[in-house]
Design an enzyme around this catalytic site. Structure first.
Site, PDB file in Angstrom:
ATOM      1  CG  ASP A 131       6.548   9.538   2.171  1.00 26.74           C
ATOM      2  OD1 ASP A 131       7.731   9.721   1.863  1.00 26.74           O
ATOM      3  OD2 ASP A 131       5.599  10.040   1.546  1.00 26.74           O
ATOM      4  CG  HIS A 161      -0.014   6.991  -3.703  1.00 28.05           C
ATOM      5  ND1 HIS A 161      -0.287   7.021  -5.063  1.00 28.05           N
ATOM      6  CD2 HIS A 161       1.265   7.418  -3.568  1.00 28.05           C
ATOM      7  CE1 HIS A 161       0.793   7.432  -5.710  1.00 28.05           C
ATOM      8  NE2 HIS A 161       1.738   7.684  -4.836  1.00 28.05           N
TER       9      HIS A 161
END
Length: 393
Positions: free
Chosen positions: A329, A274
Site C-alpha cells: 500500500d 505486514h
C-alpha cells in the site's frame, strides 16, 4: 474440569492459524545467494516478478482461477469473452444513479456487485458453464461499475467501454474518456497483477467463508469488497496519501515520526508492516516503487515521493529492529495519484484486481467444501438469575 470445558488456545485475529489448504499463491521469506533475506510472492508457483515483467492481468487471472497458464487460443477466447461483457444492465445503472454523491466508491461497488446476483441464477453452482460465466461477468463488469460511479457522482454520464482496448487501458478510458498513454496503461496492468492475490488475507478469508455457505459468486465478491474497504486492509493506500499530505515536506518527516512514536510507541504508520513480510520489504512495494519512478520520468515528479522516501528511511531507523518495512500500500497510492486517480478510488482499483484472487479461492473452496464453523472461547458467567425490570438498578 471436563474435556468439554478445556479451553483451546486463542490467537487474536487467527494469526498463524491455517484456515484452508490452497495451491493458489504463496507468500514467505527466503534467503538469497548473498545471504540476504527477501520477501517472496508466487501465483501458482510463478514468482510475481516474472508475471509483472512478462504477463498481463487477463492471463494472470486465468492462471489464478483455473490453475495453469492458458494456451494462446484459450487466452484469446478468455479475453474476448471478458471484453464483450463489460457493459452493465440499465437497471444497475439506474440504481447507481440513486447512490448519494458523497458516498464512498467502495460502498457503491459492494452494492453494485451484490446487485449483479439479482440478474443471474443462484441455483447453478454445480454447473461449470455457470461458474465460467460468473467469472467472465465479474472480471468484466467490476471495472465498469467503478468507473461509472466515479463519473455519476460528478453529475456526468458513464462512459461506455470499448471492446478494442485491453483490460487496463479500457478501465482508464472509462474513467477519463481518453485513451491512456501506453506507458500508463502498462503500469496500470502491472498494478492489477500485483494486487490480484495474496493468500489468506482478511478479504480472501471473507470470500471463502461466504463461498462455504454455497452463496452465489456475486455475493462472495460483495462480501470480500466489504472486508477490503477497511483502512487496515485495502483502505491503507488511501490513508498513506493522507499521511504524506499531513507531513507535507521532507523536513517535517523526522519530527512527525518522533512525535507519533512519543505519543504511542506502537503507533501504526499506514503502508508499513505486514503479517508475513516481517523484517523485509514487500516485493510488490519494490515493483511499485520502480513503476512510480517510470511515471515520474515520463510525466513529471511528485514532491510527495521525496517525503515517502525520507519517511521510509527514518522509519527504518526507528522500526527496522521490529521488522517493520513498507508493504504494497505504501507506493501504490503514489502510482495511482500520478495517473490522476482520486484517492478514494485507490481501494476500488485494488478490488478490481483482487476479484481474480477471490474468484480463484471461491472456485477452490467449492472443490472440497465444508462450511466454516470456528469455535470460540466463552468468557462470560453461568447460571445468572433473571432480574425483573423493576428491581434493576
Amino acid at each position: 474440569m471436563t474435556e468439554g470445558d478445556r479451553k483451546p488456545e486463542y490467537r487474536a485475529g487467527l494469526e498463524g492459524v491455517p484456515a484452508a489448504e490452497s495451491s493458489i499463491s504463496y507468500v514467505g521469506i527466503q534467503t538469497t545467494d548473498r545471504g540476504e533475506k527477501e520477501g517472496v510472492l508466487e501465483y501458482r508457483s510463478i514468482p510475481i516478478q516474472s508475471l509483472a515483467a512478462s504477463s498481463n492481468f487477463v492471463e494472470t487471472a486465468f492462471l489464478l482461477i483455473w490453475g495453469r497458464l492458458p494456451t494462446q487460443t484459450e487466452l484469446t477466447d478468455f479475453a474476448t469473452e471478458i471484453y464483450s461483457h463489460r457493459r452493465i444492465k440499465y437497471r444497475i445503472v439506474d440504481m447507481m444513479k440513486c447512490f448519494p454523491e458523497t458516498g464512498h466508491p467502495m460502498d457503491a461497488l459492494q452494492a453494485s456487485a451484490a446487485a449483479l446476483g439479482l440478474f443471474y441464477s443462484r441455483h447453478a453452482l454445480p454447473n461449470p458453464d455457470y461458474a465460467r460465466q460468473a467469472v467472465i461477468r465479474l472480471l468484466a463488469k467490476i471495472p465498469t461499475m467503478v468507473a461509472a460511479f466515479q463519473l455519476m457522482r460528478k453529475g456526468n454520464y458513464m462512459v461506455m467501454p470499448r471492446d478494442d482496448l485491453d483490460y487496463a487501458a479500457n478501465f482508464l478510458y472509462m474513467l477519463t474518456e481518453k485513451e491512456p498513454d501506453p506507458i500508463v496503461a502498462k503500469v496500470m496492468d502491472v498494478c492489477l497483477i500485483l494486487h490480484a492475490e495474496h493468500t489468506m488475507n482478511a478479504s480472501t478469508f471473507s470470500a471463502r467463508v461466504t463461498a462455504s455457505t454455497l452463496a452465489d459468486p456475486y455475493t462472495v465478491i460483495a462480501s470480500a469488497v466489504g472486508t477490503l474497504a477497511g483502512p487496515l486492509h485495502g483502505g491503507a493506500n488511501e490513508e498513506v496519501i493522507l499521511m504524506l499530505k499531513q507531513i507535507g515536506t521532507v523536513a517535517n518527516v523526522r519530527p512527525y515520526v518522533e512525535q507519533c512514536l512519543a505519543s504511542d510507541p506502537k503507533y501504526k504508520f499506514m503502508g508499513f508492516g505486514h503479517r508475513v513480510y516481517k523484517g523485509v520489504k514487500d516485493p510488490r512495494a519494490m515493483i511499485l516503487q520502480d513503476l512510480a519512478e517510470q511515471l515520474f520520468q515520463k510525466f513529471g515528479y511528485d514532491p510527495y515521493y521525496d517525503v515517502a522516501l525520507e519517511l521510509e528511511r527514518v522509519l527504518e531507523e526507528h522500526l527496522g529492529a521490529r521488522g517493520i518495512y513498507p508493504n504494497v500500500d505504501y507506493y501504490s497510492g503514489l502510482v495511482y495519484r500520478k495517473m490522476g486517480i482520486p484517492a478514494d478510488l485507490f481501494t476500488p482499483v485494488f478490488a478490481i484486481a483482487r476479484v481474480a484472487g477471490w474468484l480463484a479461492h471461491w472456485n477452490e473452496q467449492l472443490e472440497e467444501n465444508r462450511i466454516f464453523r470456528p469455535t470460540q472461547i466463552y468468557t462470560g458467567q453461568h447460571q445468572q438469575a433473571y432480574v425483573g425490570i423493576g428491581d434493576r438498578g
